[in-house]
Design a protein around this motif. Structure first.
Motif: not given
Length: 404
Positions: A40-43, A49-50, A57-59
């Motif tokens: 979830r955190d990555t999404k 992202f930009f 990347l860290s997530a």
């Protein structure tokens, strides 16, 4: 003049063991990508992202590292536990889960070496479990003798189920894949019938058998705090037997000869009928031994789910171990770790346990395609190098590399 002898580095690059290791590594990498994509955190971080790419990347790194660390804690060593027993408990669970996988996979591997695709380990395990259960709760004997009869019953049940396939294959030419699939269904339905009739626990409406007598159970190796039982040592002994059979016995030589070329083996005087039947008898007996490990070691009673997916996972383990007993041993440990650590990974991080199944499936995919693995890691060697010897000296190799 260039020497035709390969260097140790060249032999390593071309070895099947290296392909297996790299297949596992590639599967974990792809599994890590799936973990990151489902986190979830990555999404959420991907939404901007930009603006701040490092957040995503860290997530993603945290998600993957956290999931695999949780799997390690659940399968190998729990460094967060407060006691030494708590720290090694995951390793004992891995060994317990690997025990039935190991013996079933050894049976599949021996059949593979004979040129037989045995996918009937599931049914052979069930027949071994049925006989070991019946012997376990109906007889009243002293511990060593009772347990020995249980093991022999499991071996006999699996051997009969596997030997039937071998006999039909050798006598009629029927395909072993069809035979084993059908016998898997027969064994499963036979198990359901017996658990609702002759083997049903008295006073219970559930399809479960009585608990086997204590004298028919594998003793616990490390005390009541752990589930690891004597069946693991029996599985290790079975591995040693399989290694001796395939590498030091006449029958093992004949099995490999028949598996390499049945027609040539027959021409050389090998009784292919006998070898086919014996290979499936031994394969079935080893799979039946897994039934005893499940009933008389881990569960203590028979149920409809006693075989779980062990018989089918054994095929994957045998493929990963390249049908060699030592390789199968370590492959079974790996899949035992998947079983033990997957639950911890899901509980601790919320990562779907299906990711473990995906990783297992990817291992099979990569093992089945060695050229793909070699290409991914840049191990393919160039073919058709020009001979730089102006005189064309004898012994100079025309090509370099190539899969064996």
């Amino acid at each position: 003049m260039s020497s035709p002898t390969r260097s140790p580095l060249q032999r390593l690059r071309r070895s099947g063991a290296l392909v297996s290791v790299l297949a596992i590594l590639a599967s974990f990498v792809v599994g890590g990508l799936l973990i990151a994509f489902t986190d979830r955190d990555t999404k959420e971080a991907a939404g901007y992202f930009f603006a701040r790419p490092t957040d995503m990347l860290s997530a993603a790194w945290d998600a993957v590292a956290g999931a695999y660390a949780a799997m390690f804690r659940g399968a190998v060593f729990n460094y967060d536990a407060g006691t030494f027993l708590g720290m090694i408990h995951p390793l004992t669970e891995t060994l317990t889960a690997a025990t039935p996988l190991l013996t079933a996979a050894l049976g599949v591997a021996i059949a593979f070496r004979a040129g037989l695709f045995n996918i009937g380990a599931q049914g052979q395990l069930i027949l071994g479990a049925i006989l070991s259960t019946w012997i376990g709760f109906t007889l009243e004997l002293a511990w060593p003798l009772h347990l020995l009869l249980v093991v022999l019953g499991a071996l006999l049940g699996g051997a009969l189920w596997g030997g039937l396939v071998g006999w039909l294959k050798a006598r009629t030419g029927a395909h072993e894949v069809i035979l084993t699939i059908m016998l898997n269904y027969v064994a499963l339905n036979l198990l359901g019938y017996l658990l609702n009739n002759a083997l049903q626990r008295e006073g219970s409406t559930n399809p479960v058998s009585p608990v086997v007598n204590p004298s028919a159970q594998y003793p616990l190796l490390l005390g009541p705090e752990f589930r690891l039982h004597l069946g693991f040592l029996v599985a290790v002994a079975a591995t040693a037997f399989a290694w001796w059979l395939m590498n030091r016995s006449t029958l093992g030589f004949e099995i490999k000869a028949v598996g390499a070329n049945r027609a040539a083996a027959r021409t050389a005087g090998i009784d292919t009928f006998k070898v086919t039947v014996l290979a499936m008898v031994i394969a079935g007996a080893l799979a039946g031994l897994s039934g005893a490990a499940q009933v008389n070691g881990t569960e203590k009673f028979l149920s409809e789910s006693i075989a779980a997916s062990i018989g089918f996972d054994a095929i994957t383990v045998a493929l990963l171990g390249r049908s060699r007993p030592i390789g199968v041993f370590f492959a079974a440990l790996l899949f035992g770790a998947f079983r033990a650590g997957g639950v911890t990974m899901q509980i601790a991080t919320g990562t779907p346990i299906d990711i473990v199944l995906v990783v297992q499936s990817l291992i099979v995919l990569f093992i089945a395609a060695p050229p793909l693995v070699r290409a991914m890691f840049g191990l393919n060697e160039r073919r058709g190098k020009k001979n730089k010897n102006p005189k064309g000296a004898a012994g100079a190799p025309a090509t370099v590399g190539g899969d064996q």
